[in-house]
Design a protein around this motif. Structure first.
Motif, PDB file in Angstrom:
ATOM      1  N   UNK A  63     -15.796  61.051 -12.242  1.00 34.11           N
ATOM      2  CA  UNK A  63     -16.254  62.369 -12.674  1.00 34.11           C
ATOM      3  C   UNK A  63     -16.718  62.370 -14.137  1.00 34.11           C
ATOM      4  N   UNK A  64     -16.112  61.522 -14.951  1.00 33.23           N
ATOM      5  CA  UNK A  64     -16.353  61.568 -16.401  1.00 33.23           C
ATOM      6  C   UNK A  64     -17.176  60.391 -16.921  1.00 33.23           C
ATOM      7  N   UNK A  66     -20.356  59.549 -16.981  1.00 31.81           N
ATOM      8  CA  UNK A  66     -21.561  59.796 -17.781  1.00 31.81           C
ATOM      9  C   UNK A  66     -21.226  60.207 -19.211  1.00 31.81           C
ATOM     10  N   UNK A  67     -20.003  60.656 -19.425  1.00 29.97           N
ATOM     11  CA  UNK A  67     -19.585  61.025 -20.785  1.00 29.97           C
ATOM     12  C   UNK A  67     -19.397  59.800 -21.682  1.00 29.97           C
ATOM     13  N   UNK A  68     -19.483  58.587 -21.093  1.00 30.89           N
ATOM     14  CA  UNK A  68     -19.433  57.346 -21.887  1.00 30.89           C
ATOM     15  C   UNK A  68     -20.788  56.993 -22.498  1.00 30.89           C
ATOM     16  N   UNK A  69     -21.849  57.696 -22.115  1.00 29.52           N
ATOM     17  CA  UNK A  69     -23.195  57.385 -22.610  1.00 29.52           C
ATOM     18  C   UNK A  69     -23.195  57.250 -24.133  1.00 29.52           C
ATOM     19  N   UNK A  70     -23.688  56.121 -24.624  1.00 27.87           N
ATOM     20  CA  UNK A  70     -23.793  55.822 -26.062  1.00 27.87           C
ATOM     21  C   UNK A  70     -22.487  55.388 -26.710  1.00 27.87           C
TER      22      UNK A  70
END
Lengths: 155, 155
Positions: A63-64, A66-70
């Motif tokens: 669920x989370x 994509x919050x790791x992007x960058x």
């Protein structure tokens, strides 16, 4: 949500004082992933994470992810996690290692009203939803609650 | 427990992506005190606390005051607090100040699954259950969730 287990780790030591916990909590935390380490019990854990300690894994729930992007652009990150085995009602405590009684807010012990730990770690690699890091000191299976870049430590 | 208010601050910006929050939280947090600052709205707050910023007060609830024992021996403390106005469901976000979209874990924004902030502050004075500190940047009335001595910064 379960209470802390009633183990010998959680028995009162000399000088320790407990308060009565409030009847209800005020806000809720989501567990957003799981920390994998070599340490199976609290007694196994190092007192403090070290930059030359073993590589540990932080596995983020889908669920989370994509919050790791960058996040890979940061060398050092701050990890917040939930110390699920610690009791929460002590105001004075006597750490086993020192034998010296102090207030819970004057210690970084897991025993505190909100058992949230904060560690700074070196980010070694990001592989999909798994981060490889150095500098953790917690039990295998510890629930993750947040990741933040460390101030000003950009690659 | 209330949801974040539906204000313009919480509207989606270009590039932002929300996820569906889990149906339930996994653990509960106690609010253990209140932070008093000069800033009444998020727009008023400085981007980052500064050692030459104003003195702010951290008022500890009576239940937890004895847990402050010995905290005055530490010059720098870590403050964890709950950013009660922030939405929690964004995985990608576009900070107003930069206009650049990034993952929530690659930012120190208040918007994150668990809106827990971590600040290092200078401890100026302890007066009963009130601490005077420098280095905070949060809204007046912010709920406190933890205090810890900063690693190795003993007087």
């Amino acid at each position: 949500m379960t209470d802390a287990p009633d183990t010998a780790d959680n028995a009162l030591r000399p000088g320790e004082v407990a308060t009565r916990l409030p009847a209800a909590t005020d806000a809720g935390v989501y567990f957003i992933g799981t920390i994998r380490t070599p340490w199976r019990t609290r007694a196994d854990c190092p007192k403090r994470g070290s930059a030359d300690g073993p590589i540990c894994e932080i596995v983020i729930d889908p669920r989370w992810r994509d919050a790791l992007t960058d996040i890979a652009s940061h060398r050092r990150i701050q990890v917040l996690y939930w110390m699920h085995e610690a009791r929460r009602d002590l105001v004075l405590q006597t750490p086993h290692r020192t034998g010296r009684t102090a207030g819970s807010f004057a210690l970084r012990s897991p025993v505190r009203p909100n058992p949230i730990a904060s560690s700074l770690v070196e980010l070694v690699a990001v592989d999909g939803g798994t981060l490889r890091v150095r500098g953790l000191d917690c039990i295998d299976g510890t629930p993750l609650i947040d990741l933040k870049p460390d101030h000003g430590a950009h690659r």
